[in-house]
Write a protein that holds these residues in place. Sequence first.
Motif, PDB file in Angstrom:
ATOM      1  N   ALA A  95      31.183  41.967  30.344  1.00 55.78           N
ATOM      2  CA  ALA A  95      31.801  42.920  31.279  1.00 55.78           C
ATOM      3  C   ALA A  95      32.474  44.043  30.522  1.00 55.78           C
ATOM      4  O   ALA A  95      33.654  44.368  30.723  1.00 55.78           O
ATOM      5  CB  ALA A  95      32.796  42.203  32.195  1.00 55.78           C
ATOM      6  N   ARG A 150      35.452  34.313  36.735  1.00 57.86           N
ATOM      7  CA  ARG A 150      36.733  34.751  36.161  1.00 57.86           C
ATOM      8  C   ARG A 150      37.191  33.886  34.985  1.00 57.86           C
ATOM      9  O   ARG A 150      37.621  34.417  33.957  1.00 57.86           O
ATOM     10  CB  ARG A 150      37.815  34.780  37.239  1.00 57.86           C
ATOM     11  N   LEU A 153      35.374  34.944  31.651  1.00 59.70           N
ATOM     12  CA  LEU A 153      35.392  36.301  31.129  1.00 59.70           C
ATOM     13  C   LEU A 153      36.162  36.353  29.813  1.00 59.70           C
ATOM     14  O   LEU A 153      37.212  35.721  29.655  1.00 59.70           O
ATOM     15  CB  LEU A 153      36.036  37.257  32.136  1.00 59.70           C
ATOM     16  N   ALA A 157      37.299  42.039  28.243  1.00 57.56           N
ATOM     17  CA  ALA A 157      36.535  42.616  29.363  1.00 57.56           C
ATOM     18  C   ALA A 157      37.328  43.782  29.952  1.00 57.56           C
ATOM     19  O   ALA A 157      38.528  43.674  30.211  1.00 57.56           O
ATOM     20  CB  ALA A 157      36.277  41.554  30.425  1.00 57.56           C
ATOM     21  N   LYS A 162      34.617  44.653  34.776  1.00 52.77           N
ATOM     22  CA  LYS A 162      34.911  43.679  35.830  1.00 52.77           C
ATOM     23  C   LYS A 162      34.517  44.221  37.199  1.00 52.77           C
ATOM     24  O   LYS A 162      33.981  43.485  38.034  1.00 52.77           O
ATOM     25  CB  LYS A 162      36.406  43.335  35.815  1.00 52.77           C
ATOM     26  N   LEU A 166      31.840  42.596  39.637  1.00 48.22           N
ATOM     27  CA  LEU A 166      32.262  42.196  40.985  1.00 48.22           C
ATOM     28  C   LEU A 166      31.398  42.857  42.050  1.00 48.22           C
ATOM     29  O   LEU A 166      30.967  42.202  43.014  1.00 48.22           O
ATOM     30  CB  LEU A 166      33.732  42.569  41.191  1.00 48.22           C
ATOM     31  N   VAL A 211      28.064  34.941  31.776  1.00 54.05           N
ATOM     32  CA  VAL A 211      29.495  34.851  31.499  1.00 54.05           C
ATOM     33  C   VAL A 211      29.838  33.517  30.836  1.00 54.05           C
ATOM     34  O   VAL A 211      30.615  33.462  29.874  1.00 54.05           O
ATOM     35  CB  VAL A 211      30.293  35.037  32.807  1.00 54.05           C
ATOM     36  N   SER A 285      42.491  35.877  41.145  1.00 53.04           N
ATOM     37  CA  SER A 285      41.467  36.782  40.626  1.00 53.04           C
ATOM     38  C   SER A 285      41.394  38.034  41.473  1.00 53.04           C
ATOM     39  O   SER A 285      41.672  38.021  42.678  1.00 53.04           O
ATOM     40  CB  SER A 285      40.114  36.070  40.634  1.00 53.04           C
TER      41      SER A 285
END
Length: 483
Positions: A95, A150, A153, A157, A162, A166, A211, A285
């Motif tokens: 990310a 999450r 990560l 990142a 992110k 997302l 991830v 998150s």
Amino acid sequence: MAWPRATAPAWPVHAGVLGLSAAAVASYALTGPGSRTVIFALVTAAPIITYLAAIAARHLTDRLPWLIATAGMAMLTLGTLCWPDWIPGHHLGRAEGGGTDLVMAGAHVLFLAGTAIGLRRHGRKDPGGLIDAALIGLCAAGPLGAWLIRPGLVPDATPLGKMLLLSDLLLLSAVIGCLLRIGVTAPKSRGPIAYLMAAGILTLLCDVVAVLTVHGSHVPTAQLMMVAYLCVAAGPVLPTGPHVTRPAPGPATVRHPPLGWLGAALCANPAVAAVQAVQSDGPASVVLPATTILVVPVVVLRLRLLSAQRARAERTLAHQAHHDDLTGLYNRRHTVDRIDEELRALDDGPLAEVTLLLCDLDGFKPVNDRMGHQAGDTVLQEVARRLTAAVREQDLVGRIGGDEFLILLRGEHPGGGTTVADRIVESLRAPILVGGTPVRIGVSIGTAVARAGAVVDRETLIARADAAMYEVKAQRRLTATPA
């Protein structure tokens, strides 16, 4: 090039996808870095080749959505060639928000835009169902992002990375939900829809695996991505591929998900946040508030749609309660209620006069007997149109029986009811075309007038008009009888 018809078997495509997937997965695992880049680039080019071939063969007649999707796939292929270490270097799972992430996000936006354009006709048939499915998909993305993505990560990142990850997660989840709904409501498109759903699910898994394996091997991520590309390539080239953008005629007949399912989906993100708070698992998150914020306008859109549907249903019911289904004129109930209202207006003073014209068609029964009820319906509809054209806008025309019509003239009318009656008789003398055959009918009209100060009720006024109408019929019979 002749493309297989919709009735052709689909097993050659299935076999091809399985064979190519097995070959791509195995060869990627067994070869070195240089060969892996070539293999991955060739697989990403597969959808471009199949889409363009299907469009050139006129198999995919709705060109725009497929061309937009092809542009998205071409962007991914170009990104693979420009950044060959995109997946081997674990850039997908970090990310970082760099060029590779932007290219992937742009390519996915193009592909999803093509998908949205291609599925718009399904949306017209089943807007509520698609919104419900998208809601469930969006809500499912919250737990997926909070519990799987999450925690994995890396610390470095970036916010942009992110956000891109997302958005990819949310868009894919919503599209998968919509595809599932379309597959349920459109049986003919289930084959290609299943491939597109598989591609979306595999891409989601690819994001998660990238991830989780950021410090391990990149091979599973690349293998999942290649199989997703092959699924994307296979769906539209199936014999039933055109049905993806051409739904069957008629409304969707599948019911919406139960409200309990929607309620459970909407509670998913708050429930995850509550669990995190109870476990003291640090701050929630960003997926949870972002998903919730995105869900709110979708819920508002769903409520707006429900409100519009209810308003249309109420208007339809109100129209059916007061109008005749065949002619569109006011029905008997509404007509007699309006007579009562106008007679009360005479007593209260706003109106000085009310005239009632009772019309009975002559020669209509032989039309039904000779040409059938459908021809009779056509005659009644044309009579209704001519009666409406013969009166003023403030007057009322209603159908109170099979071939009986009632006209209510509000207030004083130039020439009185006799002038209107003469105009109607003259209008109905013109033949009515029924299937190219001219049909002639007549009409007998009885007139009754009520003026301010006169004590008269609805039954009395209708009885006077009825008696006058039968007097007209009797005089016509006497005139027609030879001496």
